[in-house]
Design a protein around this motif. Structure first.
Motif, PDB file in Angstrom:
ATOM      1  N   LYS A 131      58.316  75.951 -24.582  1.00 31.94           N
ATOM      2  CA  LYS A 131      58.795  76.932 -23.604  1.00 31.94           C
ATOM      3  C   LYS A 131      57.789  77.077 -22.460  1.00 31.94           C
ATOM      4  O   LYS A 131      56.579  77.092 -22.682  1.00 31.94           O
ATOM      5  N   ALA A 132      58.314  77.178 -21.251  1.00 32.75           N
ATOM      6  CA  ALA A 132      57.452  77.306 -20.073  1.00 32.75           C
ATOM      7  C   ALA A 132      58.203  78.037 -18.971  1.00 32.75           C
ATOM      8  O   ALA A 132      59.439  78.079 -18.955  1.00 32.75           O
ATOM      9  N   ASP A 133      57.456  78.603 -18.047  1.00 25.02           N
ATOM     10  CA  ASP A 133      58.050  79.298 -16.903  1.00 25.02           C
ATOM     11  C   ASP A 133      58.547  78.323 -15.844  1.00 25.02           C
ATOM     12  O   ASP A 133      59.555  78.563 -15.176  1.00 25.02           O
ATOM     13  N   ILE A 277      68.145  65.717 -20.201  1.00 23.64           N
ATOM     14  CA  ILE A 277      67.482  66.606 -19.239  1.00 23.64           C
ATOM     15  C   ILE A 277      68.060  68.019 -19.354  1.00 23.64           C
ATOM     16  O   ILE A 277      67.321  69.010 -19.366  1.00 23.64           O
ATOM     17  N   LEU A 278      69.383  68.114 -19.461  1.00 22.63           N
ATOM     18  CA  LEU A 278      70.016  69.430 -19.607  1.00 22.63           C
ATOM     19  C   LEU A 278      69.572  70.112 -20.899  1.00 22.63           C
ATOM     20  O   LEU A 278      69.307  71.327 -20.917  1.00 22.63           O
ATOM     21  N   GLU A 279      69.492  69.355 -21.983  1.00 20.74           N
ATOM     22  CA  GLU A 279      69.044  69.929 -23.257  1.00 20.74           C
ATOM     23  C   GLU A 279      67.599  70.398 -23.159  1.00 20.74           C
ATOM     24  O   GLU A 279      67.231  71.457 -23.688  1.00 20.74           O
ATOM     25  N   THR A 280      66.778  69.617 -22.475  1.00 23.27           N
ATOM     26  CA  THR A 280      65.371  69.999 -22.309  1.00 23.27           C
ATOM     27  C   THR A 280      65.262  71.300 -21.518  1.00 23.27           C
ATOM     28  O   THR A 280      64.501  72.210 -21.886  1.00 23.27           O
ATOM     29  N   ILE A 281      66.012  71.412 -20.448  1.00 24.38           N
ATOM     30  CA  ILE A 281      65.997  72.638 -19.652  1.00 24.38           C
ATOM     31  C   ILE A 281      66.461  73.827 -20.496  1.00 24.38           C
ATOM     32  O   ILE A 281      65.865  74.915 -20.455  1.00 24.38           O
ATOM     33  N   GLU A 282      67.498  73.606 -21.287  1.00 24.31           N
ATOM     34  CA  GLU A 282      68.025  74.684 -22.136  1.00 24.31           C
ATOM     35  C   GLU A 282      66.979  75.177 -23.133  1.00 24.31           C
ATOM     36  O   GLU A 282      66.845  76.388 -23.371  1.00 24.31           O
ATOM     37  N   LYS A 283      66.198  74.261 -23.703  1.00 25.72           N
ATOM     38  CA  LYS A 283      65.250  74.633 -24.752  1.00 25.72           C
ATOM     39  C   LYS A 283      63.894  75.089 -24.200  1.00 25.72           C
ATOM     40  O   LYS A 283      63.193  75.879 -24.836  1.00 25.72           O
ATOM     41  N   VAL A 284      63.520  74.585 -23.035  1.00 30.87           N
ATOM     42  CA  VAL A 284      62.267  75.028 -22.408  1.00 30.87           C
ATOM     43  C   VAL A 284      62.442  76.436 -21.825  1.00 30.87           C
ATOM     44  O   VAL A 284      61.480  77.211 -21.744  1.00 30.87           O
ATOM     45  N   LYS A 285      63.657  76.733 -21.401  1.00 28.73           N
ATOM     46  CA  LYS A 285      64.009  78.052 -20.848  1.00 28.73           C
ATOM     47  C   LYS A 285      63.148  78.430 -19.643  1.00 28.73           C
ATOM     48  O   LYS A 285      62.555  79.520 -19.577  1.00 28.73           O
ATOM     49  N   PRO A 286      63.049  77.547 -18.649  1.00 24.32           N
ATOM     50  CA  PRO A 286      62.211  77.848 -17.484  1.00 24.32           C
ATOM     51  C   PRO A 286      62.890  78.812 -16.515  1.00 24.32           C
ATOM     52  O   PRO A 286      64.119  78.936 -16.484  1.00 24.32           O
ATOM     53  N   GLN A 287      62.074  79.473 -15.725  1.00 22.84           N
ATOM     54  CA  GLN A 287      62.595  80.260 -14.605  1.00 22.84           C
ATOM     55  C   GLN A 287      62.898  79.361 -13.408  1.00 22.84           C
ATOM     56  O   GLN A 287      63.770  79.655 -12.602  1.00 22.84           O
ATOM     57  N   GLN A 288      62.138  78.270 -13.312  1.00 24.05           N
ATOM     58  CA  GLN A 288      62.341  77.296 -12.238  1.00 24.05           C
ATOM     59  C   GLN A 288      62.215  75.884 -12.806  1.00 24.05           C
ATOM     60  O   GLN A 288      61.462  75.652 -13.761  1.00 24.05           O
ATOM     61  N   VAL A 289      62.923  74.940 -12.176  1.00 24.83           N
ATOM     62  CA  VAL A 289      62.797  73.520 -12.497  1.00 24.83           C
ATOM     63  C   VAL A 289      62.361  72.792 -11.238  1.00 24.83           C
ATOM     64  O   VAL A 289      62.978  72.967 -10.177  1.00 24.83           O
ATOM     65  N   TRP A 290      61.289  72.015 -11.347  1.00 26.30           N
ATOM     66  CA  TRP A 290      60.833  71.181 -10.239  1.00 26.30           C
ATOM     67  C   TRP A 290      61.045  69.731 -10.653  1.00 26.30           C
ATOM     68  O   TRP A 290      60.688  69.340 -11.770  1.00 26.30           O
ATOM     69  N   THR A 291      61.643  68.918  -9.780  1.00 24.59           N
ATOM     70  CA  THR A 291      61.958  67.542 -10.158  1.00 24.59           C
ATOM     71  C   THR A 291      61.043  66.535  -9.464  1.00 24.59           C
ATOM     72  O   THR A 291      60.601  66.728  -8.336  1.00 24.59           O
TER      73      THR A 291
END
Length: 313
Positions: A131-133, A277-291
């Motif tokens: 998990k990360a912000d 990638i979608l699963e990773t975003i779902e499980k990391v639960k970030p406030q922002q995603v930088w690509t």
């Protein structure tokens, strides 16, 4: 509060001003945090390199005495500090020793994935969800149309031909994964390995990875046995022998463009596809995603109004 300039792109690479270090720099620097040993992420010549033990071994083989002035080897989950930033590594599942870089500054958590995949792969450590912000993710295949098939189903395609196969694969990571997959799912194939790949195979085995049966390439064996031989070669050799006769040409990659004009398509990728990638975003639960490392436009569109997506590259 999230620092929008925590990681910025410079001609030298990804720079963190708050710790005065670079992530996977493209030029030699004083402080380099290296996610894994592929050449587009790990270069030689930096003064201090922070990485996992396998990454050090691969870099020392590739760059010899120019790999780094000093290596600082860190185990997964071991915390260390550069400047004012606390850092730890988590497995990225890309190749042996590949790491996500978890960084914490003023209570905010930033996670740089490097290259990664979440698909099971017994030749390297499994991906860890953290998990990360802010999630700083590669977006090589961030396209809804890109869904990687099962690597097991793909490798079993090779059983459909008795002819000898010239199998193109990256020397580090992909080749070792293919050796292991063929050992398990293509037991009737005799696997031979190009000499330039063999040192990486040996490093894998030095770290306790059991790859299975393989041999150094023997031209006479290939010539005298017209069936069931698989010769794994690096890309340069594969492309230089584009008119090789009496072999089926195969190249292992997630890129469609590399499957053209080959006898068998082999979609085996070591990168996360759209669903991963979608699963990773779902499980990391970030406030922002930088690509990074690809096109993040479709992720930005997908999450419009739901999650902030910033394209760094």
């Amino acid at each position: 509060m999230i620092k929008e300039d925590f990681i910025v792109i410079t001609p030298t690479g990804l720079y963190c001003r708050y710790g005065d270090f670079y992530l996977d720099p493209q030029q030699p620097v004083k402080e380099a945090v290296v996610s894994h040993a592929h050449g587009d992420h790990a270069i030689g010549g930096s003064q201090n390199v922070y990485c996992t033990a396998p990454t050090e071994s691969f870099m020392k083989h590739r760059y010899r005495k120019f790999a780094a002035v000093d290596f600082h080897i860190k185990a997964y989950h071991e915390q260390f500090k550069i400047g004012e930033v606390f850092i730890s590594f988590y497995s990225a599942g890309h190749i042996l020793g590949s790491a996500q870089v978890f960084m914490e500054y003023e209570g905010v958590k930033y996670l740089y994935t490097g290259d990664y995949k979440i698909e099971p792969d017994a030749s390297c450590e499994p991906f860890e969800f953290v998990k990360a912000d802010v999630l700083i993710t590669e977006s090589t295949f961030a396209n809804p149309e890109t869904i990687h098939p099962s690597s097991i189903e793909e490798i079993e395609k090779l059983n459909g031909t008795k002819s000898n196969i010239m199998l193109g694969a990256y020397a580090l990571g992909k080749s070792q994964r293919l050796i292991q997959l063929m050992h398990q799912y293509c037991p009737g194939k005799n696997v031979m390995v190009h000499h330039s790949i063999m040192p990486f195979v040996k490093i894998y085995e030095d770290y306790g990875v059991k790859l299975g049966n393989y041999k150094m390439y023997d031209r006479k064996v290939m010539k005298n046995n017209p069936e069931s031989q698989v010769y794994i070669v690096p890309p340069m050799v594969f492309h230089s022998y584009h008119k090789a006769i009496n072999v089926v040409r195969v190249f292992a990659s997630g890129w469609k463009k590399l499957q053209q004009q080959n006898g068998i398509s082999l979609y085996i990728s070591d990168h996360a596809d759209w669903n991963a990638i979608l699963e990773t975003i779902e499980k990391v639960k970030p406030q922002q995603v930088w690509t990074l490392h690809g096109d993040g436009k479709q992720l930005k569109e997908y999450f419009d109004g739901k999650l902030a997506v910033k394209i760094l590259n």
